[in-house]
Design an enzyme around this catalytic site. Structure first.
Site, short mmCIF file in Angstrom:
data_model
loop_
_atom_site.label_atom_id
_atom_site.label_comp_id
_atom_site.label_asym_id
_atom_site.label_seq_id
_atom_site.Cartn_x
_atom_site.Cartn_y
_atom_site.Cartn_z
N GLY A 93 -1.63 24.85 -0.53
CA GLY A 93 -1.58 23.73 -1.45
C GLY A 93 -2.78 22.82 -1.38
N TRP A 94 -2.54 21.56 -1.05
CA TRP A 94 -3.64 20.60 -0.95
C TRP A 94 -4.55 21.00 0.19
CZ3 TRP A 94 -5.55 17.55 -4.31
CH2 TRP A 94 -6.43 16.52 -3.95
N PRO A 95 -5.86 20.80 0.05
CA PRO A 95 -6.80 21.27 1.08
C PRO A 95 -6.52 20.73 2.47
CG PRO A 95 -7.98 20.62 -0.92
CD PRO A 95 -6.55 20.20 -1.11
N ASP A 125 -15.56 23.19 0.92
CA ASP A 125 -16.27 22.13 1.63
C ASP A 125 -15.53 20.80 1.55
OD1 ASP A 125 -16.78 22.07 -1.08
OD2 ASP A 125 -18.93 21.74 -0.91
N ILE A 157 -19.31 20.53 -4.91
CA ILE A 157 -18.60 19.79 -5.95
C ILE A 157 -17.13 19.65 -5.58
CG2 ILE A 157 -17.89 19.76 -8.37
CD1 ILE A 157 -20.47 21.14 -9.06
N GLU A 339 0.23 16.54 15.22
CA GLU A 339 1.46 17.09 14.66
C GLU A 339 1.22 17.91 13.40
OE1 GLU A 339 2.47 13.82 17.35
OE2 GLU A 339 1.11 13.93 15.62
N PHE A 365 7.44 11.50 14.48
CA PHE A 365 6.08 11.98 14.29
C PHE A 365 6.00 13.13 13.29
CE2 PHE A 365 5.19 10.58 18.94
CZ PHE A 365 5.33 9.25 18.55
N ASP A 397 12.65 2.29 24.00
CA ASP A 397 11.40 2.54 23.29
C ASP A 397 11.29 1.61 22.08
OD1 ASP A 397 10.18 4.51 24.84
OD2 ASP A 397 11.43 6.08 23.98
#
EC number: 2.2.1.1
Length: 595
Positions: A93-95, A125, A157, A339, A365, A397
């Site tokens: 999907g997304w780079p 790139d 590009i 993660e 996380f 915590d």
């Protein structure tokens, strides 16, 4: 070029002859033509393959070893792109996500399968601006993944403008080398050089290889090549047809190349139908946190099948995954505090059914890796994610560690099974059920030590709730899971002293939900339901139950949940402060009976 060029011996000893090189060039141009035709038939035009056509031609028809007719063959070389296709097992999907998955495949090949197959990952790139790429670079270097190659398609590009470093190839080279990778810089249009470099990389030992290839967007397309204004724009049909004819005129042969067959040395494995050969060993007086029980169950599961692996994010001393590491050190992968990469590596390890993967970290996380998780579901990958330190019951915590959104997150993932065990016995069953489930699973665990509810002979099923307390005189159902189930049982005991009987249900799985049990018991108790959850109200148990009974008349649901940002404190103090303790359940029961 790097030190690898000095190595002797090549995968293709003499290199390709001129006829082979021409066939590779022609196949690259055919890829361009197919790219133009395919993208021009849609409303947008992403001509990405035009910049890396030579890379793909050399990779798939000269370098990689695989059986075309058997894309899932375990001995095939692997390739990561951006789509879930027969030879591409992970949707990225997304780079920025593919290299982490490639790391998981390469780690599996090098250390678990100990096989000859190699893993290739093509990156744009623009991906280099994503931090997850460099998490993967650090991981691959640390584990000496010399069976892994990352190929940067540097066409300068991006989506809406040129990259900040444009065609400054030396910058990419320095970055790769700084992470300890063997690095080549090449002209991405030169098939002879690509053949040579890809072959040389196979001889490198002890470090992964990066190939930085200078390319041009829309390569081979007059007035479009290297232009920023064409990204995502449809191309007029007349122009597209003219460009296709121009590229066709450059093709000199109709020959094709057949890839070399793989080296068949992957072991035969079986990860199906793992049985619990002995029941849990807990006794009634034990008090055990579900996250400790999870660590013990993983170690036990590891003895049942040697393909069970656990990934950690430097939290093994907090969530008891160190128990697995002590008993199965060669199958524990330390991913450090990264993660996103941990989830990507888990996805890669699980492809082609080579391992049973558990990734164990603080549930809070996993929010960092939500994109990786959702794309894992799109890829239909079988991984098991275990979240610890869930809810305000984490206590001492700080709120940053208290997962209060995780149920909403994982309930939104298609086909994801969401376990929420309430004691050590049910936790062990959840781990074994997850190991045998061919879908993504999430197991929610807590830090608080709680009593044993179930006998060691109790059985559990996905989507099957447990009625843990009931009588013929019950007036209200209280539904809980995890620590709130114990609070509900305390409340039930206190209310019984006032001759008020309530029924208590343990959901066990939040998704799928046991709707039949909820509705039938609600009808038997006057249609009064109280849900109690150590979670924010949005997307949690209350929302799931409300949706389940929404079409049923005369059923009313009251939800007790964490309504505000929590504070640190002892477990019982935190539960009471957040309005989900036994005291608040008692008040809610009395209020609902008065209305």
């Amino acid at each position: 070029m790097s030190e690898a060029e000095a190595s002797s011996g090549m995968a293709h000893n003499a290199g390709p002859d001129e006829k082979t090189l021409q066939v590779l060039r022609d196949m690259a141009n055919r890829l361009r033509i197919r790219s133009i035709k395919a993208t021009n038939s849609s409303t947008t035009s992403y001509l990405i393959p035009c910049s890396n056509a030579e890379i793909m031609s050399v990779l798939f028809f000269y370098t990689m070893r695989y059986k075309q007719e058997d894309p899932e063959n375990p001995d095939n070389d692997r390739c990561i792109l951006s789509k879930g296709l027969p030879f591409v097992n992970v949707a990225t999907g997304w780079p920025g996500q593919g290299l982490g998955a490639a790391c998981g495949m390469a780690y599996t090949g090098k250390y678990f399968d100990q096989a000859s197959y190699r893993v290739f990952c093509l990156l744009g790139d623009e991906e280099s601006t994503e931090g997850s790429v460099w998490e993967a670079f650090a991981f691959a270097s640390y584990y000496n993944l010399d069976n892994l190659m990352a190929i940067f398609d540097v066409n300068r590009i991006g989506h809406s403008s040129s990259m900040s470093v444009e065609h400054c190839i030396a910058i990419y080279q320095k970055r790769c080398e700084a992470f300890g990778w063997n690095t080549y810089v090449v002209d991405g249009r030169d098939v002879k050089t690509l053949c040579h470099v890809f072959s040389q990389a196979a001889q490198v030992r002890g470090k992964p290889t990066a190939v930085v290839a200078k390319t041009f967007k829309a390569r081979g397309m007059p007035n479009v090549e290297d232009a920023e204004s064409w990204y995502g724009r449809p191309m007029p049909k007349e122009r597209a047809d003219a460009i296709v004819k121009l590229i066709e005129s450059q093709i000199q042969t109709n020959k094709i190349l057949v890839p070399s067959p793989p080296i068949e040395d992957s072991p035969q494995i079986n990860i199906m139908n793992i049985c619990m050969t002995s029941p849990p060993v807990y006794v009634a007086d034990d008090k055990v946190s579900t996250q400790r029980a999870c660590g013990l169950a993983l170690a036990k599961l590891g003895h049942e099948n040697d393909r069970v692996i656990v990934l950690g994010s430097d939290t093994k001393n907090c969530n008891f995954s160190d128990i697995f590491k002590k008993e199965h050190p060669e199958r524990f992968i330390q991913c450090c505090i990264a993660e996103q990469n941990m989830v990507n590596v888990a996805l890669g390890c699980s492809t082609r059914d080579r391992t049973i993967v558990f990734a164990y970290s603080f549930a809070a996380f996993f929010t960092r890796a939500f994109d990786q998780i959702r794309l894992g579901a799109i890829s239909q990958i079988n991984i098991n994610l275990i979240g610890c330190h869930c809810g305000v019951s984490t206590g001492d915590d700080n709120p940053y560690h208290m997962a209060l959104e995780d149920l909403a997150m994982f309930r939104a993932i298609p086909n994801c099974v969401v376990f929420y065990p309430s004691d050590a016995v049910s936790t062990e069953h959840a781990v074994y059920l997850a190991a045998n489930t061919k879908e993504m699973c999430f197991i929610r665990t807590s830090q608080a030590e709680t009593a044993i509810i179930y006998t060691t002979q109790e059985t559990f099923q996905i989507g099957q709730a447990k009625v843990v307390r009931h009588s013929d005189n019950d007036k209200v159902i209280v539904i809980g899971a995890g620590v709130t189930l114990h609070e509900a049982l305390v409340a039930a005991a206190e209310l019984s002293k006032e001759d008020i009987s309530i029924r208590v249900i343990d959901l066990f799985t939040i998704k799928p939900l046991d709707i039949a049990t909820i509705i039938s018991n609600a009808k038997a108790t006057g249609g009064r339901i109280i849900t109690v959850e150590d979670h924010y109200p949005e997307g949690g148990i209350g929302g799931a139950v409300c949706a389940a009974v929404s079409m049923e008349p005369n059923i009313v649901v009251h939800n007790l949940a964490v309504m505000d940002v929590p504070r640190s404190g002892r477990c019982n103090e935190a539960l009471d402060f957040s309005g989900i303790s036994s005291r608040h359940i008692i008040v809610a029961v009395k209020c609902i009976l008065m209305t």
